[in-house]
Design a protein around this motif. Structure first.
Motif: not given
Length: 528
Positions: A496-517
């Protein structure tokens, strides 16, 4: 591929799987077991990787008390194919990496479909060979997808082709290593892959975040000193591609020479001295220069001293150090000088060409006396315009990625990593925070993007870390895995990964779940 199959066939032809096992197995340390070098009472040379060692535990296979089926042994305890002989060993594995995931709102399904294969072999204790090949198709989270389309590469894994009507990517990558130790004082490596210099998670000197490249490396061992000279060829993927007009000549190439002297001062202290020079294979007009044989000189800093007198080649110097504070706690750090003038540094006015980077970190093993609970805390800072040059033909970059840190320059970063192993269970947690100065548009250069020429710097003075478009980046990831087979790290993994990027032009908020072999010991750096 024909040569690869010929090697396999020859080894198998002369192998005798039932012969008495007398030859030690030579294998590279991986990120799971290199910890043993740090907690050993001796002061090992740990900062130059990959590191080969003799696995004496694999020399003789004890007779199991319970007989297992072939499927059970191959799934949990052995390589897919093993050929052990009085003269050599050969191990062949299939390396799958199958993942599926979802973003936070469920609107984007991510997946990876990788089929890989590997062969490892050694003849006696003097010769070691390995080769890996991966064929991949994947659909990545949005932030990675945007990066891949902009840079035309998958981080660390090469160029892309559109797949699934442009919604995903098709790519392949390979690596190889041929290592020969004619005498105990010398090791000769020929490879197509990456190298790493440092004791931390990141390296500001030479990292392994980028795509494979060909190299020749000579390492001498004498007492407490280890000295390495390496020559490598890199690709400038930013440059014009002449393939269509000039019979697949491809992109411009550039060359690099690296020297690293690692001195174990005592059982607790190691100091490493580093220099590098990058020069173009051809200039912007296409005039060929090729390999400069004057760089075969193996003496560290000799050529670097000349660049202060005005050479057009790109020189960089660095220092790597570690100190064993306690038996299971090590402090480490790096300092890089890309370019500077002492009088400008002393003025303290932020001259643009005072390009330096530094790192300070600590790693502790068996924290709180919990076996195999390991932690790392690290701080990295790189001044604006570090690693950049007048042109991408000569900057500190390969295949559109830095040879050092994935964030380029003009940033500060704090990263913490904790890992825990219990039998075949493995857990890892990472938290990273970075503050950097981005460029508000493509025509402005505040020193973050090392592919931009430093001649386009905005200010002559007053430059500082974080100038430009002030950007905050937070990345966190938790991973739990059950390792089926430690021989090639075959594991069922969920993340489970969380990524947040913010500045005056862009704001992103990502949560990514993965499972695998998954399998293999490859490291991917998606935390940027």
């Amino acid at each position: 591929m024909k040569h690869f199959l010929w090697i396999i066939g020859t080894l198998l032809l002369f192998s005798n799987a039932n012969a008495q096992e007398k030859v030690p197995v030579i294998v590279p340390y991986n990120y799971l077991d290199i910890r043993e070098l740090y907690i050993d009472s001796l002061n090992h040379h740990t900062s130059l990787r990959p590191i080969l060692h003799i696995d004496t535990s694999a020399m003789y296979t004890a007779t199991p008390t319970v007989k297992r089926s072939w499927v059970h042994r191959k799934l949990f305890d052995e390589h897919l194919l093993e050929f052990r002989n009085e003269d050599f060993n050969v191990f062949i594995d299939f390396l799958p990496d199958f993942q599926v995931g979802k973003t936070k709102d469920g609107s984007r399904t991510t997946w990876v479909n990788t089929r890989g294969a590997s062969i490892q072999a050694n003849i006696g204790t003097k010769f070691y060979f390995e080769s890996y090949f991966y064929e991949n198709q994947a659909k990545f989270p949005t932030y990675l997808d945007q990066y891949i389309r902009k840079q035309d590469i998958v981080p660390g894994q090469g160029a892309i082709k559109d797949y699934s009507n442009g919604k995903a990517f098709d790519y392949n990558n390979a690596s190889a290593l041929l290592s020969y130790t004619p005498i105990k004082y010398l090791t000769i490596d020929m490879g197509y892959g990456q190298n790493f210099i440092g004791d931390g998670y990141r390296s500001l000197i030479l990292s392994d975040i980028q795509f494979s490249y060909p190299y020749l490396k000579l390492t001498g061992h004498l007492g407490k000193v280890q000295y390495t000279s390496m020559w490598a060829q890199f690709m400038d993927k930013h440059s014009k591609n002449f393939a269509a007009a000039y019979d697949d000549l491809g992109y411009y190439k550039k060359w690099g020479v690296f020297h690293f002297l690692d001195w174990n001062v005592s059982k607790k202290i190691s100091i490493g001295f580093f220099d590098a020079v990058i020069w173009p294979d051809a200039d912007s007009s296409g005039r060929k220069r090729g390999f400069d044989w004057s760089y075969m000189n193996p003496i560290i800093f000799l050529r670097s001293a000349e660049f202060s007198e005005g050479s057009s080649d790109n020189a960089l110097m660095g220092l790597n150090a570690k100190f064993k504070l306690f038996p299971k706690t090590t402090i480490y750090g790096q300092f890089v000088l890309d370019e500077f003038k002492l009088n400008e540094v002393l003025k303290g006015k932020g001259w643009w060409a005072n390009k330096q980077a530094w790192q300070l970190g600590v790693k502790a093993y068996d924290l709180f006396k919990v076996n195999k609970l390991d932690v790392l805390a690290e701080y990295n800072a790189v001044r604006p315009y570090t690693y950049s040059y007048k042109s991408t033909l000569i900057n500190y970059e390969h295949y559109n990625q830095s040879l050092a840190h994935p964030l380029g320059a003009n940033f500060q970063e704090i990263v913490g990593i904790a890992t825990y192993r219990l039998k075949r269970w493995y857990g890892r947690g990472e938290l990273m925070y970075s503050k950097y100065g981005d460029d508000p548009d493509a025509n402005t250069n505040y020193g973050h993007d090392i592919s931009k020429p430093y001649t386009t710097h905005v200010n002559e003075y007053g430059n500082y870390i974080g100038q430009g478009l002030k950007t905050d980046l937070i990345y966190a990831q938790g991973t739990i895995a059950y390792i089926f087979n430690p021989k090639y790290n075959l594991r069922l993994e969920t993340s489970l990964a969380y990524r947040k990027l913010s500045n005056d032009q862009v704001k992103t908020n990502d949560v990514i779940f993965s499972i695998g072999l998954r399998s293999s010991f490859r490291k991917f750096y998606y935390d940027f």
